[in-house]
Scaffold this motif. Structure first.
Motif, PDB file in Angstrom:
ATOM      1  N   LEU A   8       0.832  -1.202   0.000  1.00 54.42           N
ATOM      2  CA  LEU A   8       0.000   0.000   0.000  1.00 54.42           C
ATOM      3  C   LEU A   8       0.871   1.257   0.000  1.00 54.42           C
ATOM      4  O   LEU A   8       0.608   2.213  -0.742  1.00 54.42           O
ATOM      5  CB  LEU A   8      -0.921  -0.006   1.220  1.00 54.42           C
ATOM      6  CG  LEU A   8      -1.925   1.138   1.342  1.00 54.42           C
ATOM      7  CD1 LEU A   8      -2.830   1.190   0.107  1.00 54.42           C
ATOM      8  CD2 LEU A   8      -2.761   0.977   2.600  1.00 54.42           C
ATOM      9  N   ASN A   9       1.920   1.256   0.822  1.00 51.72           N
ATOM     10  CA  ASN A   9       2.835   2.400   0.859  1.00 51.72           C
ATOM     11  C   ASN A   9       3.558   2.580  -0.470  1.00 51.72           C
ATOM     12  O   ASN A   9       3.791   3.711  -0.919  1.00 51.72           O
ATOM     13  CB  ASN A   9       3.849   2.235   1.992  1.00 51.72           C
ATOM     14  CG  ASN A   9       3.215   2.396   3.369  1.00 51.72           C
ATOM     15  OD1 ASN A   9       2.211   3.098   3.511  1.00 51.72           O
ATOM     16  ND2 ASN A   9       3.784   1.760   4.379  1.00 51.72           N
ATOM     17  N   ARG A  10       3.895   1.450  -1.106  1.00 53.12           N
ATOM     18  CA  ARG A  10       4.576   1.527  -2.406  1.00 53.12           C
ATOM     19  C   ARG A  10       3.650   2.143  -3.451  1.00 53.12           C
ATOM     20  O   ARG A  10       4.081   2.945  -4.286  1.00 53.12           O
ATOM     21  CB  ARG A  10       5.032   0.137  -2.843  1.00 53.12           C
ATOM     22  CG  ARG A  10       5.968   0.154  -4.065  1.00 53.12           C
ATOM     23  CD  ARG A  10       6.388  -1.237  -4.484  1.00 53.12           C
ATOM     24  NE  ARG A  10       6.925  -1.982  -3.366  1.00 53.12           N
ATOM     25  CZ  ARG A  10       6.458  -3.135  -2.929  1.00 53.12           C
ATOM     26  NH1 ARG A  10       5.400  -3.681  -3.519  1.00 53.12           N
ATOM     27  NH2 ARG A  10       7.013  -3.756  -1.912  1.00 53.12           N
ATOM     28  N   LEU A  11       2.374   1.762  -3.425  1.00 53.43           N
ATOM     29  CA  LEU A  11       1.411   2.340  -4.362  1.00 53.43           C
ATOM     30  C   LEU A  11       1.296   3.847  -4.167  1.00 53.43           C
ATOM     31  O   LEU A  11       1.245   4.610  -5.137  1.00 53.43           O
ATOM     32  CB  LEU A  11       0.038   1.693  -4.168  1.00 53.43           C
ATOM     33  CG  LEU A  11      -0.168   0.295  -4.743  1.00 53.43           C
ATOM     34  CD1 LEU A  11      -1.559  -0.214  -4.380  1.00 53.43           C
ATOM     35  CD2 LEU A  11      -0.008   0.299  -6.244  1.00 53.43           C
ATOM     36  N   ALA A  12       1.248   4.269  -2.912  1.00 58.77           N
ATOM     37  CA  ALA A  12       1.148   5.698  -2.623  1.00 58.77           C
ATOM     38  C   ALA A  12       2.398   6.430  -3.105  1.00 58.77           C
ATOM     39  O   ALA A  12       2.311   7.527  -3.674  1.00 58.77           O
ATOM     40  CB  ALA A  12       0.951   5.909  -1.126  1.00 58.77           C
ATOM     41  N   ASN A  13       3.567   5.814  -2.903  1.00 57.12           N
ATOM     42  CA  ASN A  13       4.819   6.438  -3.333  1.00 57.12           C
ATOM     43  C   ASN A  13       4.954   6.490  -4.851  1.00 57.12           C
ATOM     44  O   ASN A  13       5.603   7.380  -5.393  1.00 57.12           O
ATOM     45  CB  ASN A  13       6.015   5.681  -2.736  1.00 57.12           C
ATOM     46  CG  ASN A  13       6.110   5.832  -1.230  1.00 57.12           C
ATOM     47  OD1 ASN A  13       5.634   6.823  -0.670  1.00 57.12           O
ATOM     48  ND2 ASN A  13       6.695   4.859  -0.558  1.00 57.12           N
ATOM     49  N   GLN A  14       4.327   5.502  -5.548  1.00 58.28           N
ATOM     50  CA  GLN A  14       4.412   5.447  -7.007  1.00 58.28           C
ATOM     51  C   GLN A  14       3.282   6.220  -7.689  1.00 58.28           C
ATOM     52  O   GLN A  14       3.255   6.313  -8.920  1.00 58.28           O
ATOM     53  CB  GLN A  14       4.355   3.991  -7.487  1.00 58.28           C
ATOM     54  CG  GLN A  14       5.615   3.183  -7.259  1.00 58.28           C
ATOM     55  CD  GLN A  14       5.519   1.820  -7.939  1.00 58.28           C
ATOM     56  OE1 GLN A  14       4.439   1.265  -8.125  1.00 58.28           O
ATOM     57  NE2 GLN A  14       6.667   1.276  -8.300  1.00 58.28           N
ATOM     58  N   GLU A  15       2.383   6.799  -6.907  1.00 65.08           N
ATOM     59  CA  GLU A  15       1.189   7.422  -7.486  1.00 65.08           C
ATOM     60  C   GLU A  15       1.538   8.468  -8.546  1.00 65.08           C
ATOM     61  O   GLU A  15       0.952   8.480  -9.639  1.00 65.08           O
ATOM     62  CB  GLU A  15       0.344   8.057  -6.390  1.00 65.08           C
ATOM     63  CG  GLU A  15      -0.943   8.673  -6.909  1.00 65.08           C
ATOM     64  CD  GLU A  15      -1.760   9.349  -5.820  1.00 65.08           C
ATOM     65  OE1 GLU A  15      -2.853   9.857  -6.128  1.00 65.08           O
ATOM     66  OE2 GLU A  15      -1.287   9.387  -4.650  1.00 65.08           O
ATOM     67  N   GLU A  16       2.475   9.353  -8.240  1.00 61.99           N
ATOM     68  CA  GLU A  16       2.813  10.417  -9.191  1.00 61.99           C
ATOM     69  C   GLU A  16       3.395   9.847 -10.477  1.00 61.99           C
ATOM     70  O   GLU A  16       3.026  10.271 -11.580  1.00 61.99           O
ATOM     71  CB  GLU A  16       3.802  11.393  -8.561  1.00 61.99           C
ATOM     72  CG  GLU A  16       4.124  12.582  -9.461  1.00 61.99           C
ATOM     73  CD  GLU A  16       5.052  13.589  -8.794  1.00 61.99           C
ATOM     74  OE1 GLU A  16       5.468  14.549  -9.486  1.00 61.99           O
ATOM     75  OE2 GLU A  16       5.377  13.414  -7.603  1.00 61.99           O
ATOM     76  N   ARG A  17       4.292   8.867 -10.354  1.00 60.63           N
ATOM     77  CA  ARG A  17       4.891   8.262 -11.552  1.00 60.63           C
ATOM     78  C   ARG A  17       3.841   7.494 -12.354  1.00 60.63           C
ATOM     79  O   ARG A  17       3.861   7.495 -13.580  1.00 60.63           O
ATOM     80  CB  ARG A  17       6.048   7.339 -11.161  1.00 60.63           C
ATOM     81  CG  ARG A  17       7.267   8.081 -10.621  1.00 60.63           C
ATOM     82  CD  ARG A  17       8.436   7.147 -10.398  1.00 60.63           C
ATOM     83  NE  ARG A  17       8.916   6.574 -11.653  1.00 60.63           N
ATOM     84  CZ  ARG A  17       9.759   7.176 -12.484  1.00 60.63           C
ATOM     85  NH1 ARG A  17      10.217   8.380 -12.210  1.00 60.63           N
ATOM     86  NH2 ARG A  17      10.159   6.572 -13.580  1.00 60.63           N
TER      87      ARG A  17
END
Length: 327
Positions: A310-319
């Motif tokens: 879930l944290n990875r998805l949030a961190n990748q959201e902009e990309r």
């Protein structure tokens, strides 16, 4: 338990000389080459259509597939002494597609494109996939339901707090994707696809693409596990494979565009299909999957792995959003 199902080889006139485990199956070396034995839980009718599909691929495509073998009585399903049903498939020696290898990725993409050129059957309504509009609407409703459930909890764990911190943004992406889908030419594309009897693999990912390396022969590619085939817009396969790769490659725009280009060199993509592909990428499917997994499983203990995802998805959201806009 190791040899469970092995006895059905007698019904094919085959004898194994070596046996090892595959993914939920047995892989056997026989005097007629490698075969795979797998327990069968589907319907005989769909398996017959699947056999026809694989036969068509064998005749018209350079890509290899896991052909379903008939037993000596001509049946595709064989029961062992315990009356458990099995299927036997032609199999291949090779390695799964490496998601870090551009060579493997492009071989997987070109194999898919070549399959899509020939994967066509007379339409059977029972195997037509539901419209994407229905799927998006249902997923959005489920996300709203999960948000309501988590919000009502007095004591929240780390996953639930992270979910509440991100749900507004990701649900917004989902609702926006549905609006774009409804305003697009998707209905026409979907109806034209079904009318033509175009077929999707249904589970086209790196695990089902084998890279074969045979001595003194050109490299070959085999695509396996067509059990989830169905009539649908073939961009569903392209999207699924690309998403799996691009999530691991941090949504590399250059790689994504090269994958689409490699596909189009074999099988051109229409304007409506390109629009549909972009909309599929715009939907937060991985986020929905994580939320749905949380809601349908034991909530007393939350895996740290799911919190990391879930944290990875949030961190990748902009990309991810930049990639969608680049299309």
């Amino acid at each position: 338990m190791y040899d469970r199902g092995l006895s059905v080889l007698e019904q094919y006139g085959l004898e194994s000389t070596a046996v090892y485990r595959g993914r939920g199956a047995l892989i056997c070396q026989t005097d007629q080459g490698l075969v795979l034995i797998k327990e069968f839980c589907g319907t005989p009718k769909k398996l017959e259509y699947q056999a026809c599909l694989l036969s068509c691929i064998g005749e018209k495509s350079q890509v290899l597939s896991d052909e379903i073998l008939p037993n000596q009585e001509g049946a595709y399903i064989s029961a062992d002494k315990d009356n458990i049903s099995y299927v036997v498939k032609r199999w291949y020696e090779g390695k799964e597609c490496d998601t870090r290898s551009e060579g493997d990725i492009y071989r997987g993409i070109t194999a898919m494109a070549d399959l899509h050129r020939v994967m066509q059957l007379p339409v059977q309504a029972h195997y037509v996939r539901q419209p994407l509009t229905t799927e998006f609407a249902r997923h959005n409703a489920e996300l709203r339901k999960i948000r309501k459930f988590v919000s009502a909890k007095r004591k929240k764990n780390e996953f639930e707090l992270a979910f509440l911190d991100t749900i507004r943004r990701f649900l917004g992406h989902g609702e926006e994707a549905l609006k774009h889908l409804e305003a697009s030419e998707y209905t026409q594309l979907y109806e034209n696809t079904i009318a033509r009897g175009l077929v999707c693999h249904g589970e086209f990912n790196q695990h089902n693409v084998l890279m074969l390396h045979e001595k003194n022969a050109e490299k070959a590619t085999a695509v396996t596990n067509f059990d989830k085939w169905g009539f649908d817009v073939q961009m569903a396969d392209l999207y699924q494979f690309m998403r799996k790769i691009l999530e691991k490659q941090d949504w590399d725009i250059s790689l994504g565009k090269s994958m689409i280009q490699a596909y189009e060199e074999i099988r051109p993509i229409s304007k409506m299909e390109k629009e549909n592909l972009k909309i599929r990428f715009a939907y937060p499917e991985k986020y929905w999957k994580l939320a749905n997994y949380y809601y349908t499983h034991n909530k007393a203990w939350i895996s740290k792995k799911n919190l990391e995802k879930l944290n990875r998805l949030a961190n990748q959201e902009e990309r991810w959003r930049n990639f969608v806009e680049s299309l």
